[in-house]
Design a protein around this motif. Structure first.
Motif, PDB file in Angstrom:
ATOM      1  N   LEU A 224      15.191  -1.827   1.718  1.00 56.08           N
ATOM      2  CA  LEU A 224      14.192  -1.198   0.994  1.00 56.08           C
ATOM      3  C   LEU A 224      13.824   0.469   1.693  1.00 56.08           C
ATOM      4  O   LEU A 224      13.849   0.440   2.817  1.00 56.08           O
ATOM      5  CB  LEU A 224      12.721  -1.627   0.973  1.00 56.08           C
ATOM      6  N   PRO A 225      13.428   1.420   0.922  1.00 54.80           N
ATOM      7  CA  PRO A 225      13.173   2.821   1.590  1.00 54.80           C
ATOM      8  C   PRO A 225      12.060   2.519   2.527  1.00 54.80           C
ATOM      9  O   PRO A 225      11.160   1.584   2.575  1.00 54.80           O
ATOM     10  CB  PRO A 225      12.708   3.681   0.380  1.00 54.80           C
ATOM     11  N   GLU A 226      11.723   3.348   3.419  1.00 55.51           N
ATOM     12  CA  GLU A 226      10.784   3.462   4.595  1.00 55.51           C
ATOM     13  C   GLU A 226       9.467   3.544   3.975  1.00 55.51           C
ATOM     14  O   GLU A 226       8.670   2.649   4.232  1.00 55.51           O
ATOM     15  CB  GLU A 226      10.962   4.587   5.383  1.00 55.51           C
ATOM     16  N   ALA A 227       9.335   4.162   3.002  1.00 61.44           N
ATOM     17  CA  ALA A 227       7.955   4.170   2.249  1.00 61.44           C
ATOM     18  C   ALA A 227       7.292   2.769   1.732  1.00 61.44           C
ATOM     19  O   ALA A 227       6.329   2.298   1.794  1.00 61.44           O
ATOM     20  CB  ALA A 227       7.848   5.164   1.206  1.00 61.44           C
ATOM     21  N   ALA A 228       8.313   2.176   1.124  1.00 63.60           N
ATOM     22  CA  ALA A 228       8.158   0.833   0.593  1.00 63.60           C
ATOM     23  C   ALA A 228       7.716  -0.227   1.916  1.00 63.60           C
ATOM     24  O   ALA A 228       6.989  -1.067   1.724  1.00 63.60           O
ATOM     25  CB  ALA A 228       9.196   0.093  -0.258  1.00 63.60           C
ATOM     26  N   ARG A 229       8.734  -0.153   3.019  1.00 62.87           N
ATOM     27  CA  ARG A 229       8.567  -0.943   3.974  1.00 62.87           C
ATOM     28  C   ARG A 229       7.395  -0.915   4.678  1.00 62.87           C
ATOM     29  O   ARG A 229       6.534  -1.845   5.182  1.00 62.87           O
ATOM     30  CB  ARG A 229       9.773  -0.933   5.065  1.00 62.87           C
ATOM     31  N   ALA A 230       6.786   0.129   4.982  1.00 55.49           N
ATOM     32  CA  ALA A 230       5.332   0.697   5.468  1.00 55.49           C
ATOM     33  C   ALA A 230       4.413   0.262   4.664  1.00 55.49           C
ATOM     34  O   ALA A 230       3.268  -0.091   5.322  1.00 55.49           O
ATOM     35  CB  ALA A 230       5.250   1.984   5.621  1.00 55.49           C
ATOM     36  N   ALA A 231       4.449  -0.063   3.337  1.00 57.95           N
ATOM     37  CA  ALA A 231       3.576  -0.405   2.523  1.00 57.95           C
ATOM     38  C   ALA A 231       3.147  -1.775   2.542  1.00 57.95           C
ATOM     39  O   ALA A 231       2.130  -2.398   2.064  1.00 57.95           O
ATOM     40  CB  ALA A 231       3.690   0.068   0.940  1.00 57.95           C
ATOM     41  N   ILE A 232       4.233  -2.659   2.949  1.00 53.84           N
ATOM     42  CA  ILE A 232       4.031  -4.155   2.782  1.00 53.84           C
ATOM     43  C   ILE A 232       2.918  -4.871   3.738  1.00 53.84           C
ATOM     44  O   ILE A 232       2.767  -4.341   4.955  1.00 53.84           O
ATOM     45  CB  ILE A 232       5.599  -4.944   3.235  1.00 53.84           C
ATOM     46  N   GLY A 233       1.863  -5.454   3.304  1.00 52.01           N
ATOM     47  CA  GLY A 233       0.724  -6.062   3.878  1.00 52.01           C
ATOM     48  C   GLY A 233      -0.393  -4.837   4.228  1.00 52.01           C
ATOM     49  O   GLY A 233      -1.147  -5.412   4.946  1.00 52.01           O
ATOM     50  N   GLN A 234       0.076  -3.721   3.704  1.00 50.97           N
ATOM     51  CA  GLN A 234      -1.219  -2.679   3.967  1.00 50.97           C
ATOM     52  C   GLN A 234      -2.057  -2.589   2.781  1.00 50.97           C
ATOM     53  O   GLN A 234      -1.489  -2.454   1.724  1.00 50.97           O
ATOM     54  CB  GLN A 234      -0.424  -1.259   4.354  1.00 50.97           C
ATOM     55  N   PRO A 235      -3.460  -2.356   2.783  1.00 48.01           N
ATOM     56  CA  PRO A 235      -4.448  -2.162   1.735  1.00 48.01           C
ATOM     57  C   PRO A 235      -4.257  -0.851   1.537  1.00 48.01           C
ATOM     58  O   PRO A 235      -3.965   0.096   2.309  1.00 48.01           O
ATOM     59  CB  PRO A 235      -5.825  -2.361   2.428  1.00 48.01           C
ATOM     60  N   HIS A 236      -4.755  -0.778   0.326  1.00 52.89           N
ATOM     61  CA  HIS A 236      -5.004   0.614  -0.174  1.00 52.89           C
ATOM     62  C   HIS A 236      -6.309   1.308   0.665  1.00 52.89           C
ATOM     63  O   HIS A 236      -6.886   0.795   1.368  1.00 52.89           O
ATOM     64  CB  HIS A 236      -5.718   0.797  -1.497  1.00 52.89           C
ATOM     65  N   VAL A 237      -6.063   2.658   0.742  1.00 52.60           N
ATOM     66  CA  VAL A 237      -7.013   3.250   1.988  1.00 52.60           C
ATOM     67  C   VAL A 237      -8.513   2.841   1.531  1.00 52.60           C
ATOM     68  O   VAL A 237      -9.375   2.995   2.383  1.00 52.60           O
ATOM     69  CB  VAL A 237      -6.880   5.044   1.893  1.00 52.60           C
TER      70      VAL A 237
END
Length: 343
Positions: A224-237
C-alpha cells in the motif's frame, strides 16, 4: 420555577427529534456511518431505536438505542450518541485484523516482519457504542463528556440488554474533502467507489456488499502507499479526544481497524468499564434549596428505556438529596430511584 440554561440532559430520542438529528448529521463532514445526512436513513434508524426502547425482552438481539443531548430550558438538541446491543446479527460485522508474519532467509542472513490485514468477523455478538456527535458550538463545558458517559449509565440500568464485550469504532484519517487514503489505496480498487460514495452506501444500505466484493485473502500492507499505511489504526484528528475518553473508560486497541477508513476499533469487557463498574443505585430521600457543602457533582441517571435521562448535578451522598431547582424540571421527586457515578 425558571430553568437554568446550563442544565442539559441526555435522554432517549423521540420521533419528533428527526429534524434536529438530521441537522446535526449534516454537520459531521462525512465518515460517520451511524449518522448519515440522509433523512430516510435517519428515519429508519430512529424507528429502529423507538422499537428497541419499546421491546420488552431483556436480552440483546439487534437493538439500537439512540440518545440525544438536550438543553432543558430551550429544548435545543445539540448532540447524539448510540448504543447497539449486538452487532453482527443480520450480517457479519467486518473488521481488518492487523497481523505480523515473521520470515527468515538463511541465504541473506536476514529476518523479515511483514504486516498484513485479514478480513474477520471476530466481534460478532459484541455490543457497541457509537454515533457520538456534538454540535461545534457546544464542545466545551463538559457536554461531550456528559453525552459520552451517559451511555454507560444506560448500560448499568439495563445491563441484561447488552453482551459481555463492548466495542467502539473511531473515524479514520481523511483529508479536507472527505477522502480516505486507506480506502483509496484498498477498497476503491475492488468497489469502484470513492470513500464518500462507499460510506454513504454503507450508511443507507448496510455493509453486505463488503462480503460480496472484498478480497478474502490477507492484504500485505507493504504493497500500500505510505499515506495508506500511515492511516492504519489512526483516528481522525477530530476523534483524538473521543479516543482518549474511551481509553479512560477502559477501552483498549487490540489491532482491529475499520474496513473503510482504517480507523481504530477499541474493545473492553462491559463490566470492567469505569462508568458501569462505578455506578451506584439509590433512592432520592429529599430535595434541597441548594446543593449543600457535602454535595459533589455526579453523573446521574433516572428512568427506564424511553424514559431514560442522564445529567450532571451536585448530589448530597450522605442524604441522597438533589437541589430542587434541578430535580423539578427533570421530573424527579422524593422516592425516585437513580443511578449515579463520578463525573
Amino acid at each position: 420555577m425558571s430553568v437554568s440554561e446550563d442544565l442539559w440532559r441526555v435522554r432517549a430520542a423521540r420521533a419528533d427529534d428527526l429534524p434536529a438529528i438530521l441537522a446535526l448529521a449534516r454537520l459531521t463532514g462525512g465518515g460517520f456511518t451511524n449518522l448519515p445526512p440522509d433523512e430516510a436513513a435517519l428515519g429508519r434508524r430512529l424507528d429502529w431505536s423507538l422499537a428497541s426502547f419499546g421491546r420488552d425482552q431483556d436480552v440483546p438481539h439487534n437493538e439500537l438505542y439512540l440518545l440525544v443531548l438536550e438543553q432543558v430550558a430551550t429544548g435545543r438538541i445539540a448532540g447524539t450518541a448510540m448504543l447497539f446491543s449486538r452487532v453482527g446479527s443480520e450480517w457479519p460485522f467486518y473488521s481488518y485484523k492487523i497481523g505480523t508474519l515473521k520470515q527468515t532467509s538463511r541465504e541473506l542472513g536476514r529476518n523479515f516482519s511483514i504486516q498484513f490485514l485479514s478480513l474477520t468477523s471476530d466481534y460478532d455478538g459484541a455490543s457497541e457504542v457509537g454515533g457520538l456527535f456534538l454540535h461545534p458550538d457546544c464542545r466545551s463545558g463538559g457536554l461531550g463528556r456528559l453525552l459520552a458517559r451517559a451511555r454507560y449509565l444506560f448500560i448499568a440500568r439495563h445491563r441484561a440488554r447488552f453482551g459481555r464485550r463492548m466495542i467502539a469504532e473511531l473515524r479514520g484519517v481523511m483529508d479536507e474533502a472527505g477522502n480516505s487514503p486507506f480506502w483509496d489505496a484498498l477498497g476503491r480498487q475492488f468497489f469502484g467507489l470513492s470513500f464518500p460514495e462507499a460510506d454513504e452506501f454503507n450508511a443507507v444500505n448496510g455493509n453486505q456488499f463488503i462480503a460480496d466484493l472484498m478480497p478474502k485473502h490477507p492484504i500485505y500492507t507493504a504493497l500500500l502507499p505510505e499515506a495508506a499505511r500511515a492511516a492504519i489504526g489512526q483516528p481522525h484528528v477530530k476523534g483524538r479526544a473521543a479516543l482518549a475518553m474511551l481509553e479512560a473508560e477502559g477501552f483498549r486497541f487490540d489491532n482491529y481497524v475499520d474496513i473503510f477508513d482504517g480507523g481504530p476499533t477499541v474493545c473492553a469487557d462491559i463490566d470492567a468499564l469505569k462508568g458501569v463498574r462505578e455506578a451506584q443505585e439509590t433512592v432520592l430521600t429529599g430535595l434541597a434549596d441548594s446543593a449543600g457543602e457535602d454535595a459533589a457533582p455526579r453523573l446521574i441517571a433516572s428512568g427506564q428505556l424511553a424514559e431514560f435521562q442522564a445529567f450532571v448535578a451536585p448530589l448530597n451522598l450522605e442524604g441522597d438529596r438533589l437541589p430542587a431547582s434541578i430535580a423539578a424540571p427533570l421530573g424527579l421527586s422524593v422516592g425516585t430511584r437513580i443511578t449515579h457515578a463520578p463525573c
